[in-house]
Scaffold this motif. Structure first.
Motif, PDB file in Angstrom:
ATOM      1  N   HIS A 137       0.901  -1.293  -0.080  1.00  0.00           N
ATOM      2  CA  HIS A 137      -0.097  -0.195   0.064  1.00  0.00           C
ATOM      3  C   HIS A 137       0.674   1.284   0.083  1.00  0.00           C
ATOM      4  O   HIS A 137       1.868   1.164   0.508  1.00  0.00           O
ATOM      5  CB  HIS A 137      -0.868  -0.013   1.294  1.00  0.00           C
ATOM      6  CG  HIS A 137      -2.006   1.134   1.300  1.00  0.00           C
ATOM      7  ND1 HIS A 137      -1.670   2.504   1.700  1.00  0.00           N
ATOM      8  CD2 HIS A 137      -3.238   1.065   0.887  1.00  0.00           C
ATOM      9  CE1 HIS A 137      -2.702   2.994   1.562  1.00  0.00           C
ATOM     10  NE2 HIS A 137      -3.635   2.453   1.212  1.00  0.00           N
ATOM     11  N   TRP A 205       0.708  10.537   3.041  1.00  0.00           N
ATOM     12  CA  TRP A 205      -0.356   9.885   3.547  1.00  0.00           C
ATOM     13  C   TRP A 205      -0.463  10.333   4.889  1.00  0.00           C
ATOM     14  O   TRP A 205      -1.735  10.340   5.433  1.00  0.00           O
ATOM     15  CB  TRP A 205       0.062   8.282   3.644  1.00  0.00           C
ATOM     16  CG  TRP A 205      -0.253   7.577   2.225  1.00  0.00           C
ATOM     17  CD1 TRP A 205       0.361   7.771   1.268  1.00  0.00           C
ATOM     18  CD2 TRP A 205      -1.741   7.232   1.921  1.00  0.00           C
ATOM     19  NE1 TRP A 205      -0.553   7.100   0.031  1.00  0.00           N
ATOM     20  CE2 TRP A 205      -1.789   6.959   0.583  1.00  0.00           C
ATOM     21  CE3 TRP A 205      -2.791   7.119   2.643  1.00  0.00           C
ATOM     22  CZ2 TRP A 205      -2.849   6.360   0.062  1.00  0.00           C
ATOM     23  CZ3 TRP A 205      -4.137   6.702   2.123  1.00  0.00           C
ATOM     24  CH2 TRP A 205      -3.850   6.445   0.600  1.00  0.00           C
ATOM     25  N   LEU A 218     -12.077   7.449   2.301  1.00  0.00           N
ATOM     26  CA  LEU A 218     -11.154   6.293   2.481  1.00  0.00           C
ATOM     27  C   LEU A 218     -11.681   5.317   3.432  1.00  0.00           C
ATOM     28  O   LEU A 218     -11.687   3.946   3.333  1.00  0.00           O
ATOM     29  CB  LEU A 218      -9.686   6.675   2.706  1.00  0.00           C
ATOM     30  CG  LEU A 218      -8.862   6.943   1.686  1.00  0.00           C
ATOM     31  CD1 LEU A 218      -7.486   7.624   2.205  1.00  0.00           C
ATOM     32  CD2 LEU A 218      -8.394   5.945   0.620  1.00  0.00           C
ATOM     33  N   HIS A 222     -12.795   1.435   2.538  1.00  0.00           N
ATOM     34  CA  HIS A 222     -12.434   0.210   3.471  1.00  0.00           C
ATOM     35  C   HIS A 222     -13.308  -0.157   4.519  1.00  0.00           C
ATOM     36  O   HIS A 222     -12.969  -1.535   4.594  1.00  0.00           O
ATOM     37  CB  HIS A 222     -10.922   0.893   4.402  1.00  0.00           C
ATOM     38  CG  HIS A 222      -9.640   1.004   3.401  1.00  0.00           C
ATOM     39  ND1 HIS A 222      -8.546   0.041   3.291  1.00  0.00           N
ATOM     40  CD2 HIS A 222      -9.399   2.199   2.379  1.00  0.00           C
ATOM     41  CE1 HIS A 222      -7.767   0.641   2.332  1.00  0.00           C
ATOM     42  NE2 HIS A 222      -8.133   1.747   1.958  1.00  0.00           N
ATOM     43  N   THR A 250      -8.158  13.298  -5.377  1.00  0.00           N
ATOM     44  CA  THR A 250      -7.077  12.989  -6.287  1.00  0.00           C
ATOM     45  C   THR A 250      -5.959  13.756  -6.114  1.00  0.00           C
ATOM     46  O   THR A 250      -4.608  13.299  -6.233  1.00  0.00           O
ATOM     47  CB  THR A 250      -7.924  13.403  -7.738  1.00  0.00           C
ATOM     48  OG1 THR A 250      -8.959  12.664  -8.079  1.00  0.00           O
ATOM     49  CG2 THR A 250      -6.829  13.143  -8.889  1.00  0.00           C
ATOM     50  N   VAL A 253      -4.340  12.020  -2.853  1.00  0.00           N
ATOM     51  CA  VAL A 253      -3.814  10.592  -3.000  1.00  0.00           C
ATOM     52  C   VAL A 253      -3.212  10.203  -4.206  1.00  0.00           C
ATOM     53  O   VAL A 253      -2.244   9.227  -4.236  1.00  0.00           O
ATOM     54  CB  VAL A 253      -5.239   9.522  -3.003  1.00  0.00           C
ATOM     55  CG1 VAL A 253      -5.074   8.029  -3.075  1.00  0.00           C
ATOM     56  CG2 VAL A 253      -5.948   9.815  -1.654  1.00  0.00           C
ATOM     57  N   ARG A 255      -4.709   9.323  -7.228  1.00  0.00           N
ATOM     58  CA  ARG A 255      -5.726   8.660  -8.161  1.00  0.00           C
ATOM     59  C   ARG A 255      -6.829   8.996  -7.852  1.00  0.00           C
ATOM     60  O   ARG A 255      -7.121   9.474  -6.678  1.00  0.00           O
ATOM     61  CB  ARG A 255      -5.300   7.325  -8.256  1.00  0.00           C
ATOM     62  CG  ARG A 255      -5.371   6.646  -6.995  1.00  0.00           C
ATOM     63  CD  ARG A 255      -5.259   5.001  -7.117  1.00  0.00           C
ATOM     64  NE  ARG A 255      -3.788   4.835  -6.848  1.00  0.00           N
ATOM     65  CZ  ARG A 255      -3.367   3.509  -7.163  1.00  0.00           C
ATOM     66  NH1 ARG A 255      -3.827   2.681  -7.583  1.00  0.00           N
ATOM     67  NH2 ARG A 255      -2.244   3.497  -6.961  1.00  0.00           N
ATOM     68  N   SER A 256      -7.894   9.094  -8.674  1.00  0.00           N
ATOM     69  CA  SER A 256      -9.491   9.269  -8.389  1.00  0.00           C
ATOM     70  C   SER A 256      -9.734   8.346  -7.457  1.00  0.00           C
ATOM     71  O   SER A 256      -9.226   7.173  -7.401  1.00  0.00           O
ATOM     72  CB  SER A 256      -9.849   9.361  -9.655  1.00  0.00           C
ATOM     73  OG  SER A 256     -10.123   8.300 -10.240  1.00  0.00           O
ATOM     74  N   PRO A 257     -10.649   8.817  -6.722  1.00  0.00           N
ATOM     75  CA  PRO A 257     -11.453   7.893  -5.822  1.00  0.00           C
ATOM     76  C   PRO A 257     -11.920   6.436  -6.356  1.00  0.00           C
ATOM     77  O   PRO A 257     -11.568   5.500  -5.714  1.00  0.00           O
ATOM     78  CB  PRO A 257     -12.804   8.675  -5.169  1.00  0.00           C
ATOM     79  CG  PRO A 257     -12.547  10.053  -5.468  1.00  0.00           C
ATOM     80  CD  PRO A 257     -11.573   9.957  -6.708  1.00  0.00           C
ATOM     81  N   TYR A 260      -8.988   4.500  -7.223  1.00  0.00           N
ATOM     82  CA  TYR A 260      -8.157   3.912  -5.828  1.00  0.00           C
ATOM     83  C   TYR A 260      -9.258   2.597  -5.409  1.00  0.00           C
ATOM     84  O   TYR A 260      -8.708   1.614  -4.827  1.00  0.00           O
ATOM     85  CB  TYR A 260      -8.260   4.982  -4.739  1.00  0.00           C
ATOM     86  CG  TYR A 260      -7.567   4.437  -3.497  1.00  0.00           C
ATOM     87  CD1 TYR A 260      -6.571   4.450  -3.067  1.00  0.00           C
ATOM     88  CD2 TYR A 260      -8.774   3.899  -2.547  1.00  0.00           C
ATOM     89  CE1 TYR A 260      -5.846   3.947  -2.058  1.00  0.00           C
ATOM     90  CE2 TYR A 260      -8.070   3.245  -1.422  1.00  0.00           C
ATOM     91  CZ  TYR A 260      -7.030   3.138  -0.994  1.00  0.00           C
ATOM     92  OH  TYR A 260      -6.319   2.729   0.302  1.00  0.00           O
ATOM     93  N   TRP A 263      -8.205  -0.284  -7.492  1.00  0.00           N
ATOM     94  CA  TRP A 263      -6.883  -0.702  -7.128  1.00  0.00           C
ATOM     95  C   TRP A 263      -7.262  -1.570  -5.921  1.00  0.00           C
ATOM     96  O   TRP A 263      -6.462  -2.546  -5.537  1.00  0.00           O
ATOM     97  CB  TRP A 263      -5.938   0.327  -7.009  1.00  0.00           C
ATOM     98  CG  TRP A 263      -4.500  -0.177  -6.264  1.00  0.00           C
ATOM     99  CD1 TRP A 263      -3.542  -0.929  -7.014  1.00  0.00           C
ATOM    100  CD2 TRP A 263      -4.206  -0.144  -5.170  1.00  0.00           C
ATOM    101  NE1 TRP A 263      -2.613  -1.083  -5.917  1.00  0.00           N
ATOM    102  CE2 TRP A 263      -2.939  -0.479  -4.721  1.00  0.00           C
ATOM    103  CE3 TRP A 263      -4.801   0.445  -3.879  1.00  0.00           C
ATOM    104  CZ2 TRP A 263      -2.397  -0.784  -3.514  1.00  0.00           C
ATOM    105  CZ3 TRP A 263      -4.291   0.586  -2.591  1.00  0.00           C
ATOM    106  CH2 TRP A 263      -2.975  -0.097  -2.455  1.00  0.00           C
ATOM    107  N   TRP A 264      -7.861  -1.052  -4.769  1.00  0.00           N
ATOM    108  CA  TRP A 264      -7.997  -1.526  -3.380  1.00  0.00           C
ATOM    109  C   TRP A 264      -8.834  -2.836  -3.512  1.00  0.00           C
ATOM    110  O   TRP A 264      -8.110  -3.804  -2.856  1.00  0.00           O
ATOM    111  CB  TRP A 264      -8.495  -0.633  -2.475  1.00  0.00           C
ATOM    112  CG  TRP A 264      -8.621  -1.398  -1.207  1.00  0.00           C
ATOM    113  CD1 TRP A 264     -10.183  -1.478  -0.475  1.00  0.00           C
ATOM    114  CD2 TRP A 264      -7.579  -1.828  -0.310  1.00  0.00           C
ATOM    115  NE1 TRP A 264      -9.777  -2.291   0.388  1.00  0.00           N
ATOM    116  CE2 TRP A 264      -8.299  -2.648   0.711  1.00  0.00           C
ATOM    117  CE3 TRP A 264      -6.364  -1.991  -0.609  1.00  0.00           C
ATOM    118  CZ2 TRP A 264      -7.567  -3.245   1.809  1.00  0.00           C
ATOM    119  CZ3 TRP A 264      -5.604  -2.656   0.504  1.00  0.00           C
ATOM    120  CH2 TRP A 264      -6.228  -3.113   1.629  1.00  0.00           C
TER     121      TRP A 264
END
Length: 318
Positions: A137, A205, A218, A222, A250, A253, A255-257, A260, A263-264
């Motif tokens: 991460h 972060w 986020l 998550h 963006t 982080v 990258r756009s929401p 992300y 990816w997550w």
């Protein structure tokens, strides 16, 4: 789950290891680079950390140091010079009893003002975490090679408590310690990263999780990555407009929401494939994909392999 918990869970594999070491006199030991992270806590005395390619760090009683990327290093009673490095003993031999030890005494938290002790006497807690570097991460990737957390009055009380408990478990060998010690070592990693984030003057972060909009988005992603998220729904969860969410998320982080989220979801899928025996259909549902085929297609695009082959290689330790 929260971002930090997920970031650690995504890369942590196997069981962490730790031990307590006491030394007197002149000493020097080397830990080779490794796939993981390591830590040292100075319970008594002082020593020097000599990381490969980095400046020497003086460690005093109560100091904690995290080597977040497995950097090779030397621990010694004195600063680096050619003679010091030449006499470095591999850590495995050194911790097994190469150097003289004092008789054990009841483990205590390192005092803020340690009493005088014989020159070059030191007592340390040393440990390692095994990490899967293929899916790190960005929060974990951003950690500096050496995180030095000096002992200061009133600072990091949770970290100090965890050190005290771990020292007792390693020193007293009580029933249940085989379960307690790995749990405390894992807890120590959380507290070390928290302490770094709280004191970081720079860093992406720490700023991300300090921003109410990005942090709220986020946290929602998550908490329930399988939910049918849209930018509208996520903006509502964050309490802002779509444009505000997209712009702030963006910018912070990188990258756009929704990028992300994709990816997550795939990173979470890789964790489930590694750590569980759930069928692919179950994994797909848990990460928000309607069918195993949809997950397989996206997974191959992200990782360059199929979920089945990824699971097989993880089981083989590759």
């Amino acid at each position: 789950m929260d971002v930090l918990s997920d970031a650690i869970a995504a890369v942590r594999i196997g069981r962490p290891s730790s031990e307590r070491v006491r030394v007197d006199g002149s000493w020097c030991t080397r830990l080779a680079p490794y796939d993981g992270a390591g830590f040292h806590v100075v319970l008594e005395g002082s020593c020097w950390l000599l990381p490969d390619g980095g400046p020497a760090v003086s460690l005093a009683a109560g100091d904690v140091v995290l080597l977040a990327h497995g950097t090779g290093h030397v621990l010694a009673d004195s600063p680096a010079d050619a003679a010091t490095l030449r006499r470095a003993v591999p850590f495995e031999a050194w911790s097994a009893g190469t150097w003289p030890r004092r008789p054990p005494s009841p483990p205590l938290s390192p005092p803020l003002s340690p009493p005088l002790s014989p020159p070059r006497r030191a007592e340390l807690l040393c440990g390692k975490y095994r990490l899967d570097r293929s899916r790190v991460h960005p929060l974990m990737a951003e950690l500096p090679p050496v995180v030095h957390l000096p002992n200061r009055v009133g600072s990091n009380p949770e970290l100090r408590s965890a050190i005290d408990l771990l020292g007792r478990e390693l020193g007293e060998q009580q029933p249940g310690s085989c379960i307690a010690v790995p749990g405390l070592v894992d807890l120590l990693l959380v507290y070390m990263i928290r302490s770094w984030m709280a004191g970081a003057a720079t860093g992406v972060w720490p700023a991300v999780l300090d921003d109410p909009v990005a942090a709220a988005a986020l946290r929602a992603l998550h908490t329930d990555p399988a939910a049918p998220w849209t930018i509208e729904r996520l903006a509502t969860a964050a309490g802002v407009s779509r444009a505000t969410l997209a712009r702030r998320f963006t910018a912070l982080v990188g990258r756009s929401p929704m990028a992300y989220l994709t990816w997550w979801r795939l990173t979470f899928a890789a964790t489930l494939l590694r750590d569980t025996t759930d069928p692919l259909a179950v994994v797909a549902r848990r990460v928000g994909y309607g069918t195993p085929y949809a997950l397989s297609h996206a997974f191959h695009r992200e990782f360059g392999t199929t979920p089945g082959r990824y699971r097989d290689r993880a089981a083989e330790g590759l």
